[in-house]
Design an enzyme around this catalytic site. Structure first.
Site, PDB file in Angstrom:
ATOM      1  N   GLN A 249      24.876 -19.112  49.413  1.00 47.04           N
ATOM      2  CA  GLN A 249      24.173 -20.060  50.274  1.00 47.04           C
ATOM      3  C   GLN A 249      23.587 -21.230  49.481  1.00 47.04           C
ATOM      4  O   GLN A 249      23.447 -22.333  50.012  1.00 47.04           O
ATOM      5  CB  GLN A 249      23.064 -19.346  51.046  1.00 47.04           C
ATOM      6  CG  GLN A 249      23.573 -18.436  52.135  1.00 47.04           C
ATOM      7  CD  GLN A 249      24.389 -19.171  53.179  1.00 47.04           C
ATOM      8  OE1 GLN A 249      23.881 -20.044  53.883  1.00 47.04           O
ATOM      9  NE2 GLN A 249      25.664 -18.830  53.284  1.00 47.04           N
ATOM     10  N   HIS A 252      25.176 -24.747  49.423  1.00 45.55           N
ATOM     11  CA  HIS A 252      25.046 -25.707  50.527  1.00 45.55           C
ATOM     12  C   HIS A 252      24.553 -27.062  50.035  1.00 45.55           C
ATOM     13  O   HIS A 252      24.979 -28.097  50.539  1.00 45.55           O
ATOM     14  CB  HIS A 252      24.092 -25.172  51.595  1.00 45.55           C
ATOM     15  CG  HIS A 252      24.770 -24.427  52.694  1.00 45.55           C
ATOM     16  ND1 HIS A 252      25.515 -25.033  53.672  1.00 45.55           N
ATOM     17  CD2 HIS A 252      24.813 -23.103  52.974  1.00 45.55           C
ATOM     18  CE1 HIS A 252      25.987 -24.134  54.507  1.00 45.55           C
ATOM     19  NE2 HIS A 252      25.585 -22.948  54.107  1.00 45.55           N
ATOM     20  N   GLU A 319      15.839 -18.748  57.227  1.00 46.89           N
ATOM     21  CA  GLU A 319      16.954 -19.030  58.140  1.00 46.89           C
ATOM     22  C   GLU A 319      17.951 -17.862  58.161  1.00 46.89           C
ATOM     23  O   GLU A 319      18.278 -17.328  59.221  1.00 46.89           O
ATOM     24  CB  GLU A 319      17.661 -20.309  57.681  1.00 46.89           C
ATOM     25  CG  GLU A 319      18.864 -20.677  58.530  1.00 46.89           C
ATOM     26  CD  GLU A 319      19.654 -21.833  57.944  1.00 46.89           C
ATOM     27  OE1 GLU A 319      20.448 -22.430  58.690  1.00 46.89           O
ATOM     28  OE2 GLU A 319      19.494 -22.131  56.744  1.00 46.89           O
ATOM     29  N   HIS A 320      18.476 -17.488  57.002  1.00 46.18           N
ATOM     30  CA  HIS A 320      19.402 -16.357  56.889  1.00 46.18           C
ATOM     31  C   HIS A 320      18.706 -15.258  56.101  1.00 46.18           C
ATOM     32  O   HIS A 320      18.298 -15.485  54.962  1.00 46.18           O
ATOM     33  CB  HIS A 320      20.670 -16.752  56.130  1.00 46.18           C
ATOM     34  CG  HIS A 320      21.389 -17.939  56.691  1.00 46.18           C
ATOM     35  ND1 HIS A 320      21.209 -19.219  56.181  1.00 46.18           N
ATOM     36  CD2 HIS A 320      22.287 -18.046  57.690  1.00 46.18           C
ATOM     37  CE1 HIS A 320      21.976 -20.061  56.851  1.00 46.18           C
ATOM     38  NE2 HIS A 320      22.635 -19.378  57.780  1.00 46.18           N
ATOM     39  N   HIS A 412      -6.112 -32.966  95.256  1.00 48.44           N
ATOM     40  CA  HIS A 412      -5.322 -31.736  95.265  1.00 48.44           C
ATOM     41  C   HIS A 412      -5.763 -30.843  96.425  1.00 48.44           C
ATOM     42  O   HIS A 412      -4.935 -30.298  97.165  1.00 48.44           O
ATOM     43  CB  HIS A 412      -5.510 -30.974  93.940  1.00 48.44           C
ATOM     44  CG  HIS A 412      -4.602 -31.420  92.840  1.00 48.44           C
ATOM     45  ND1 HIS A 412      -4.635 -32.692  92.326  1.00 48.44           N
ATOM     46  CD2 HIS A 412      -3.634 -30.749  92.162  1.00 48.44           C
ATOM     47  CE1 HIS A 412      -3.737 -32.787  91.357  1.00 48.44           C
ATOM     48  NE2 HIS A 412      -3.105 -31.614  91.241  1.00 48.44           N
TER      49      HIS A 412
END
Length: 437
Positions: A249, A252, A319-320, A412
């Protein structure tokens, strides 16, 4: 009980944010005022692309005609996995209606957005998988129009493999456009006349910053940053597999954190020794990226117990997240913050990134504490509806009137008064003390 950081990152992803913000601010300002011509100018300047932006069927067919059949088969299989998982996600969400009290019918209707923009990065690598991760998921959600964008690869148009993946996944419109200019074009509907309701997909820090700055004008999947990986490993793990997955990873990009969390000093030492050797054995592009990522952002955290390891992991909200430990069921039950979880050494992040089925577009920079990754849910709006008869209206109106007046909201309250006057004339029901100031 102690937690020791044997290796600590010298940088954080936020270190690079200020530069990106200035560049993106200037580009978005130019595109918002200059429109399509400004986009073309940026495409020429940044990507050396002066060809057509929107690709027609003939252009697509010509570009992908010589993609090898073996490559097509792999892409079709992987896209099918992602589509089937997304369809199962959609099946888990349903329309419903309920009669909450006599005459009061409430419900939920799941409605997909009309237009989705899917960004597929093509810079250091040709991100084939990101094409079907985003496009196939949007189509599974029922999105009518999916606009897919990817930068020209080395000045020659969209990478043929990425383009084929876009078509297999079901993109309706494909634009040869990358970077900030692609995000802006999809947001404002330039070249297509279809402004995106949501933009999804990974990208570099400039793409991420453009999505962040345009959020509000357009929906986005997550506030994304550089890809992250963490491996939780106990004494039963294989140090070579752990180190290989961390490097896998880190390639990346220069700013991609890789973290090891362990309760074994032997594991920490062996993985730390293996990391530079594995990085050095990579081809130049990956070696450069992974080397910088491990040097500047890599961390090794040594804990005493698995409870400490789980706590540290949840603080990182990676993330992972891979777990290479005994008793995987315990980890599955106790971990709470992650983008996607990979249990056991047989189940690595690369499988999830490319082919297993769950989406690889995931939260980073601690966002996993409150957000999940891309799924059909991101493209669906769970819209609520209400319908009641006069009896239900008469039952609720006095309560609404009284609460409104307690809040000081006389207008209201009067929406209840007028209905009670019509449906229950002459009734002596307490509607609250009128607001006089």
């Amino acid at each position: 009980m102690t937690i020791t950081r044997l290796k600590k990152a010298s940088k954080t992803p936020e270190s690079e944010t200020d530069t990106a913000r200035k560049v993106v601010t200037d580009m978005l300002s130019a595109i918002e005022s200059g429109g399509e011509q400004a986009v073309k100018d940026h495409a020429l300047k940044l990507d050396k692309w002066s060809g057509p932006i929107v690709m027609d069927k003939a252009m697509i067919a010509e570009r992908i005609w010589d993609v090898p059949q073996s490559v097509k088969d792999d892409i079709v299989l992987a896209a099918g996995q992602v589509r089937r998982f997304a369809e199962a996600q959609k099946a888990s969400c349903t329309d419903f209606s309920i009669e909450l009290s006599p005459g009061l019918h409430l419900g939920q209707k799941l409605v997909p957005v009309n237009t989705a923009g899917c960004y597929v990065p093509t810079g250091r690598y040709a991100h084939i998988a990101s094409a079907y991760m985003s496009v196939a998921t949007a189509k599974a959600a029922g999105v009518k129009t999916v606009v897919a964008c990817s930068a020209p690869f080395k000045g020659t148009g969209i990478h043929p493999h990425v383009l084929y993946a876009m078509t297999v996944a079901g993109a309706d419109i494909i634009m040869c456009l990358g970077g900030v200019q692609a995000i802006a074009a999809m947001t404002f509907g330039l070249f297509t006349g279809k402004p995106a309701d949501i933009i999804v997909g990974p990208g570099n820090k400039f793409v991420a910053e453009a999505k962040r700055m345009l959020f509000g004008k357009v929906g986005i999947d997550v506030f994304a940053g550089p890809s992250e990986v963490a491996v939780i490993a106990d004494e039963t793990a294989d140090p070579l597999i752990v180190a290989t997955d961390l490097v896998g990873q880190a390639e990346h990009g220069h700013e991609s954190p890789a973290w090891l969390i362990t309760n074994s000093r032997r594991m920490a030492d062996e993985v730390s020794a293996l990391m530079p050797k594995l990085i050095e054995a990579l081809p130049p592009t990956a070696r450069d990226a992974a080397g910088a990522a491990w040097r500047d952002y890599g961390e090794v955290v040594l804990c005493d117990t698995r409870e400490e390891m789980a706590r540290v992991s949840d603080e990182y909200a990676c993330e992972h997240l891979e777990v290479h430990c005994a008793d995987l069921d315990w980890w599955h039950a106790n971990l709470t913050n992650y983008g996607s979880l990979f249990l056991g050494e047989e189940t690595n992040v690369a499988f999830g990134d490319k082919v297993s089925g769950p989406n690889h577009i995931l939260p980073t920079k601690f966002a996993a504490r409150y957000s999940a990754g891309l799924s059909v849910h991101k493209f669906l709006k769970p819209l609520t509806w209400q319908k009641m008869n006069q009896d239900a209206c008469k039952a609720l109106a006095p309560v609404s009137a009284r609460i409104s007046r307690l809040e000081g909201m006389e207008a209201h309250a009067r929406t209840s008064d007028v209905r009670m006057a019509k449906y229950a004339p002459g009734s002596n029901i307490d509607l609250g003390q009128s607001v006089v100031t």
